[in-house]
Design a protein around this motif. Sequence first.
Motif, PDB file in Angstrom:
ATOM      1  N   ARG A   1       0.806  -1.218   0.000  1.00  0.00           N
ATOM      2  CA  ARG A   1       0.000   0.000   0.000  1.00  0.00           C
ATOM      3  C   ARG A   1       0.840   1.269   0.000  1.00  0.00           C
ATOM      4  O   ARG A   1       0.369   2.338  -0.384  1.00  0.00           O
ATOM      5  N   ILE A   2       2.099   1.167   0.406  1.00  0.00           N
ATOM      6  CA  ILE A   2       2.879   2.378   0.643  1.00  0.00           C
ATOM      7  C   ILE A   2       3.800   2.728  -0.518  1.00  0.00           C
ATOM      8  O   ILE A   2       4.778   3.446  -0.345  1.00  0.00           O
ATOM      9  N   THR A   3       3.509   2.255  -1.721  1.00  0.00           N
ATOM     10  CA  THR A   3       4.283   2.640  -2.899  1.00  0.00           C
ATOM     11  C   THR A   3       3.882   4.064  -3.284  1.00  0.00           C
ATOM     12  O   THR A   3       2.809   4.296  -3.838  1.00  0.00           O
ATOM     13  N   THR A   4       4.753   5.009  -2.991  1.00  0.00           N
ATOM     14  CA  THR A   4       4.406   6.420  -3.212  1.00  0.00           C
ATOM     15  C   THR A   4       4.699   6.874  -4.626  1.00  0.00           C
ATOM     16  O   THR A   4       4.227   7.929  -5.043  1.00  0.00           O
ATOM     17  N   ASN A   5       5.496   6.113  -5.359  1.00  0.00           N
ATOM     18  CA  ASN A   5       5.845   6.537  -6.713  1.00  0.00           C
ATOM     19  C   ASN A   5       6.098   5.311  -7.570  1.00  0.00           C
ATOM     20  O   ASN A   5       6.852   4.428  -7.196  1.00  0.00           O
ATOM     21  N   SER A   6       5.437   5.228  -8.705  1.00  0.00           N
ATOM     22  CA  SER A   6       5.582   4.096  -9.607  1.00  0.00           C
ATOM     23  C   SER A   6       5.860   4.602 -11.012  1.00  0.00           C
ATOM     24  O   SER A   6       4.999   5.231 -11.639  1.00  0.00           O
ATOM     25  N   GLY A   7       7.075   4.335 -11.500  1.00  0.00           N
ATOM     26  CA  GLY A   7       7.421   4.730 -12.855  1.00  0.00           C
ATOM     27  C   GLY A   7       6.609   3.989 -13.893  1.00  0.00           C
ATOM     28  O   GLY A   7       6.253   4.553 -14.942  1.00  0.00           O
ATOM     29  N   THR A   8       6.292   2.715 -13.629  1.00  0.00           N
ATOM     30  CA  THR A   8       5.507   1.940 -14.596  1.00  0.00           C
ATOM     31  C   THR A   8       4.088   2.484 -14.701  1.00  0.00           C
ATOM     32  O   THR A   8       3.505   2.511 -15.791  1.00  0.00           O
ATOM     33  N   LEU A   9       3.519   2.929 -13.576  1.00  0.00           N
ATOM     34  CA  LEU A   9       2.190   3.529 -13.621  1.00  0.00           C
ATOM     35  C   LEU A   9       2.227   4.822 -14.439  1.00  0.00           C
ATOM     36  O   LEU A   9       1.337   5.080 -15.260  1.00  0.00           O
ATOM     37  N   THR A  10       3.255   5.622 -14.224  1.00  0.00           N
ATOM     38  CA  THR A  10       3.379   6.871 -14.980  1.00  0.00           C
ATOM     39  C   THR A  10       3.489   6.590 -16.472  1.00  0.00           C
ATOM     40  O   THR A  10       2.862   7.267 -17.296  1.00  0.00           O
ATOM     41  N   MET A  11       4.269   5.578 -16.849  1.00  0.00           N
ATOM     42  CA  MET A  11       4.425   5.238 -18.258  1.00  0.00           C
ATOM     43  C   MET A  11       3.092   4.777 -18.853  1.00  0.00           C
ATOM     44  O   MET A  11       2.737   5.161 -19.972  1.00  0.00           O
ATOM     45  N   ALA A  12       2.349   3.952 -18.103  1.00  0.00           N
ATOM     46  CA  ALA A  12       1.071   3.461 -18.609  1.00  0.00           C
ATOM     47  C   ALA A  12       0.087   4.607 -18.815  1.00  0.00           C
ATOM     48  O   ALA A  12      -0.671   4.632 -19.796  1.00  0.00           O
ATOM     49  N   LEU A  13       0.073   5.571 -17.898  1.00  0.00           N
ATOM     50  CA  LEU A  13      -0.802   6.728 -18.060  1.00  0.00           C
ATOM     51  C   LEU A  13      -0.409   7.536 -19.294  1.00  0.00           C
ATOM     52  O   LEU A  13      -1.261   7.961 -20.086  1.00  0.00           O
ATOM     53  N   ALA A  14       0.896   7.730 -19.468  1.00  0.00           N
ATOM     54  CA  ALA A  14       1.358   8.520 -20.607  1.00  0.00           C
ATOM     55  C   ALA A  14       1.026   7.836 -21.927  1.00  0.00           C
ATOM     56  O   ALA A  14       0.773   8.502 -22.933  1.00  0.00           O
ATOM     57  N   ALA A  15       1.009   6.501 -21.912  1.00  0.00           N
ATOM     58  CA  ALA A  15       0.681   5.754 -23.131  1.00  0.00           C
ATOM     59  C   ALA A  15      -0.819   5.701 -23.379  1.00  0.00           C
ATOM     60  O   ALA A  15      -1.253   5.158 -24.401  1.00  0.00           O
ATOM     61  N   GLY A  16      -1.612   6.240 -22.453  1.00  0.00           N
ATOM     62  CA  GLY A  16      -3.066   6.244 -22.630  1.00  0.00           C
ATOM     63  C   GLY A  16      -3.670   4.866 -22.487  1.00  0.00           C
ATOM     64  O   GLY A  16      -4.567   4.491 -23.240  1.00  0.00           O
ATOM     65  N   LYS A  17      -3.210   4.124 -21.483  1.00  0.00           N
ATOM     66  CA  LYS A  17      -3.720   2.768 -21.274  1.00  0.00           C
ATOM     67  C   LYS A  17      -4.862   2.775 -20.261  1.00  0.00           C
ATOM     68  O   LYS A  17      -4.879   3.583 -19.324  1.00  0.00           O
ATOM     69  N   ALA A  18      -5.808   1.872 -20.457  1.00  0.00           N
ATOM     70  CA  ALA A  18      -6.800   1.603 -19.411  1.00  0.00           C
ATOM     71  C   ALA A  18      -6.105   0.780 -18.341  1.00  0.00           C
ATOM     72  O   ALA A  18      -5.493  -0.251 -18.644  1.00  0.00           O
ATOM     73  N   ILE A  19      -6.191   1.222 -17.100  1.00  0.00           N
ATOM     74  CA  ILE A  19      -5.367   0.645 -16.032  1.00  0.00           C
ATOM     75  C   ILE A  19      -6.261   0.027 -14.964  1.00  0.00           C
ATOM     76  O   ILE A  19      -7.256   0.632 -14.536  1.00  0.00           O
ATOM     77  N   VAL A  20      -5.885  -1.176 -14.531  1.00  0.00           N
ATOM     78  CA  VAL A  20      -6.489  -1.825 -13.370  1.00  0.00           C
ATOM     79  C   VAL A  20      -5.399  -1.936 -12.316  1.00  0.00           C
ATOM     80  O   VAL A  20      -4.335  -2.507 -12.580  1.00  0.00           O
ATOM     81  N   SER A  21      -5.647  -1.404 -11.133  1.00  0.00           N
ATOM     82  CA  SER A  21      -4.602  -1.343 -10.116  1.00  0.00           C
ATOM     83  C   SER A  21      -5.187  -1.484  -8.726  1.00  0.00           C
ATOM     84  O   SER A  21      -6.340  -1.120  -8.484  1.00  0.00           O
ATOM     85  N   THR A  22      -4.376  -2.008  -7.812  1.00  0.00           N
ATOM     86  CA  THR A  22      -4.721  -1.917  -6.394  1.00  0.00           C
ATOM     87  C   THR A  22      -4.484  -0.476  -5.938  1.00  0.00           C
ATOM     88  O   THR A  22      -3.696   0.252  -6.555  1.00  0.00           O
TER      89      THR A  22
END
Length: 1429
Positions: A1336-1357
């Motif tokens: 729960r305490i992941t404050t920064n995720s580079g992979t999440l940022t990349m997925a957002l920039a690529a315009g992906k539909a994201i499913v995440s905890t």
Amino acid sequence: MRRRRLTFGMRRVLRLNCLSNLQRWSWVLLALAFAVSSSTWFITHKYPHTLWQRRVHRTCSEGACIVTLSSGFFSGFSGQNSARFERASVHIGAASKNEWSIAGWVRLDNGVEEVYDVTALSVGPISLKFAAPAVPYVFIETAWPKIQRRFMYKPSRRGQCGDLTLRVIRTATFSSALRLCVRIPGCTVVTRNSENHMAFFCQGAYTLEDPDPIWSSAVLQHAPPFQNYAWAVSVKTWNHFALTYHSGLLHFYLNGILRQTLAVSASSDFTRLDLGWSPRWFESAFQGDLRDVHVWRRQLQHNEVVMTVLNELPYSDHVLHLAPAKLPSAAPVLKSAWTRHVLPNQPSNCAASVLVPVLDHTHIDLLQTVVPSLQQYAGDSCQVNVLLVVCARQNVNTTRVKGAHDSVRIIQPEVQLRWDACIRYGLQQALVLDSETPHVAVVAASLLPLQGWLSGLVSDLQQHSNASAVFSKILFVNGTVKAYGSRFEQVYDDYLARQVVRPVEMYAGYPWNYGPTMKTMAVQAAGCSAWLMRSSGVNKLLEGGGFSLSLGSYLACSDMALRLHQAGRTVLVSPLSSFIDTATRTQREDPATMQTFEQTWGPSLEAQYVSGLAFNATVTWVMQCGGPEGSQAFNHVQHLEGQLRLRAQVQRGWPFCEHPDVLQDMPFSFSERVYRLRRLSAYLPSDIVIHHKDYRQLAAWPWPPNNSSAYLIGRYSWDVDRVHRQWAEQMRNEIDEVWVPSIWHATSLEQQGVQAEKIFVVPNSVDAHFYDPDIWDPLTLPQQRRLSFLTSFRMDDRACWQAVLVAYLKAFRDNTDVSLYVHTGTHPPLPYRRDHVYEAMNRFLRGNNDTYLRSVSLYPRPSSGVPLVYVLEHELTQLELLRICASVDVMIVPTRNDGWGVPYMEAMSLGKPVIATTWGGLADYIQPDFAFLVNFTMTPIRTSDKGLRGAAWGEPSVERLIDSFKKAYDSKDLVDMGRNARSRVIERYDNEIVSSLVLERLTEITESELSGNRSAKALDMAKDQIPLDVVMCAMLPKPHVRLNRTTPALKVAVVSTAPPRRCGIAIFNSALLEYLQPLLPQGSSVEVFPLIWDTEMPALSGSAPTQRAIRQENYGDYVSTARAINAEGFHAAILQHEFGIWGGAEGSLIVCFAKMLEVPVVSVIHSLSDNLGDPQQYILQNLAASSKAVVVMSESTRNKLGAFHGTPSDNVVVLPHGTPVISAVNPAVAKAMLNLTGRTVLMTNGLINPMKGVDLVLQALPAIVEEFPYVLYLIVGEPHPDCGTPCANYFAELVAAASDHRIVNHVRFVTKFLDDRVLLQYVQAADIYILPYKDRITTNSGTLTMALAAGKAIVSTPFDHAAAVLAGRGVLVDFDSPVSLQDGILELLRDESLMTKYQREAREFLLGHDWRSIAKGYASLLANITMRS
């Protein structure tokens, strides 16, 4: 009647003939045939099985042995019991193959000491089993009669049993020992000495790797699981069980609570039910009873299982009722799981139009259960007209809702509507279509009602004339409360990045019958799950604008409640109406709806909140995240929220507190309150700081309270006759007042010179509603006797367990009618081993001068005539210990030092008498009307703890302990004593009572002490118990920062990990510098000083390194690098910070390094844990103080840095994580380049470790590919190189899981290192990007940022970063829930427009977050901090 024994062949023929006949004859004849024999099979099984005619074969190859047992059977007869069956097999028919349910009552003989893996019943491959100590669980087994058990063979290795040795036997060969292991219940490990031929058989092994040529060992692979006390047998030995099966999915319920969900092969044969035995595993007899076993040809729903427990479910459709002619005891009465509510009077005019909204995420199949249940279980004489309000694109008709009555109608608007618009439309239609119906109700489609749901609501509405709306109690399937009203509290909103007032659930996670939820309650608001109004009130609500703001399913009813309150009406929650919520995923509000709610109600709610405050001052409660002090602080704040401006600052200071939910086993809303209080902004100074920790940690927070003018309160407790001199001086000189729990503590302080006017007695407290004997079922403890005692202690100098053991053994010499249950832990903390605890007791007894005690052995075979001493199997959680305490008769805590005695207080609240001294703080509340008092003698302390030298504590009298044990055994008043104990807790020490004392004192402080100006104070930091190098770095002087830039050009030093080291920081830093350097003024330069391990240097392409590197643990490298930066004309330094990449204790050398630099420092904070220990707090705070600027990557992290870690925000700058510019590419084109054409691609990317959660996706995948067979899940990444063996093993487990035949063609691993170009191709090819993180305490995720920039539909905890950015832009699913993941993914796959919406909003959100834009922010920051004023 004596029955002859059947051979295996005769039994096989008999079974086949019976099956053939049953297929010809009706179920009526079957029931009649079984009724003849049902009175004969129901017995208590207490006789051991004998292995007959079973062949055993063993083969061994390199590293593995296989033991195969085939044919033969277990004999179930003995000479004394030969006239009775010990087991029964019943054919339940082939028609039940796809869907069936079995429910009944089971109990285990509570005289059993150890029960390992015995079977109560089995059907097909499914067995209801009991593991040690009498713990029910369901297991899927291999088919009989041929079973192979694979052992890992380890020659020349000695094994050490992980717990008690099951058996020690001399065997001729290792082969015979191995064959014997498969016959011994619970045996999974065998280790044998080839010289003396002794073989040891164990349930588990502590180690199997000790080299020894005369030993050989083997361990069973894929051994059955053993569960813990949380599922143990309860309800006065009787338990209700239910197994429900549908299309390959099995649910196991215990006492109405869902315990397990398992996948079962759909090809399994479920035609035979075996009762009291299993034909597949090797075990002793089932030592217990079965009764009232019912079989259905359909799957029971969650609510029907509960009503089966309560005997409220009609049995008209069951296939079989297997009941003996004479029941052995009356039906048990459940307390904790589900309680029958009796309505005071049957309400009149009990009729309602019930709206069930059907939206896009609604499971249509569930309506087939919900709609008939609403009608069937409304209550006697209650009429229900169901209106399905279909506001989704899917078509619904009554033929799809099987079992629905004629009173079900479907209404559908012309256009698709969102939730609250759908409800408004449905309410309007209900008033027209059912104008004569007196009530209107709304019920979510995921809710299953319990009996009398409507009559309960109507009854409460009729009894409270001023009430306009009544809400139901909503429950989780685990029997705890999900919703029982809400109230408005201050919270930190990530989306708005500020504090707001929002509704929060009050009792989520508390037991079903937690006291406050058992009475009708007026509430400020409630969620929209299920509620009822008068039809006339609905009309007024709609006219007033109700359900018109597009607020969503949660906030819409808060809006409704506020409108009703404005009109002078009340809103109620009723305990008489209950629903079970079957939703597999938590629905989260869209940020836009939260903003609308804030704009509509924010100012008035803020005014309402302020008006409810006792005073306007801000109070910060500094507490530990766990342990006794932490728990007491949590108890105090439980009832203070909403009455004052309260914040919590939680430090670790206690082991195992890394996860933010540090209150293990405590109800969700309780732990969520602490988390919520922590997140409140720390930017405003506190007026009052309450330091509820060890005094040596007072100065661990340079801000606050160090150098702060806040009123400082020390909330302290101790358990010896005096306090340390430094502590006394601190209380006299550094803090404003001291709160202590007892008069004894106050007297001790006065004797050491602390001013009396500074000392206030604030007792510790307990939640008397939670520690209530009426809501916890007692467990069936192993070998429980007529009178049972519980003792809980840690085996250290403070515990006086030796005196308790001696007194118990002497008091009950030759009396075996008592039992002493021991819960303990080792000191220092080591892996818990029960045999070590027994051996420590045996060593103490063998060294005793008493002849009787020397003759006593407690392990492995207890001496004859010795009273039972049972060491519990593992260190218990708080909830497990609570339930065991509720199951014994008397509590005793053997300590020499009792500052307060929290376990005593909890036992008293549970209605248990105690054996206790009146030493220390116990003197305040231990009384003879509920305690057996023990004398004590003050003795000097002999311990290795330097802080206790020179003090004394109370040594209990062994003779008085003996006398107390005997008095407890002879007492006829234990129940009355327990009642007196609980009464004292309720009257004086309940959380609510003590919280009112705290509020009263804080009010006095604000009125008298805060009125004038206060000077700042400095605290003595030398007392803090932290590593020396952390203190030394913190106390280094910071040199004057030189601003020597005379030209626009900048020379920047960067200290970070760097390639070829593979880690996220290195990747981040390389990307940042790639875009930063071109943006700096002409003539600028950047030099990287990489942080490396010493072992990395020879690995740099085989040549000498071209960069000046800093060896992580080499202090000299830090000094020389700082000198170079200071001397070589650098203008600024960027330090990339993450715990683990810098040297020193906890990475302290970054502080030393920052303080050596004479240039402005920019510290970039990457990961930020919620719970940092004191050394890490020092490092962060001193790093921030030594930096010209601190960069974080989100507003929520900025808030956390202040609220969680005491760091001011003056120099904190938010610069988001950058991302490459990713062009919008048609996924079909990217798929063609990667040979993925025609596949629907799911993707997870990154270095693989166990917290990545990929295993959860693999568990969810079978159901996904069944509906969408073209799905392919790409796992792009390799095991994390810094993680080592755990990550490699986890990756191997993933590969094995992906070989499941259901998904083997739907999973692909991409493990080779990918350059940025190829990685982007994979991202562009993905349709759905999945981040199933467990942390729960992941404050920064580079992979999440990349997925957002690529315009992906994201499913995440909802880890921190995802929760902050994906609300309204992606699908958030619950942690550690494959079912929630499955539903989240399917929601997108089923709704292409929703997927498109999230793709668009993700790309729009990341506009301006490309690396070039982020680098501009860094360039501007560097220019500003290096500019002369």
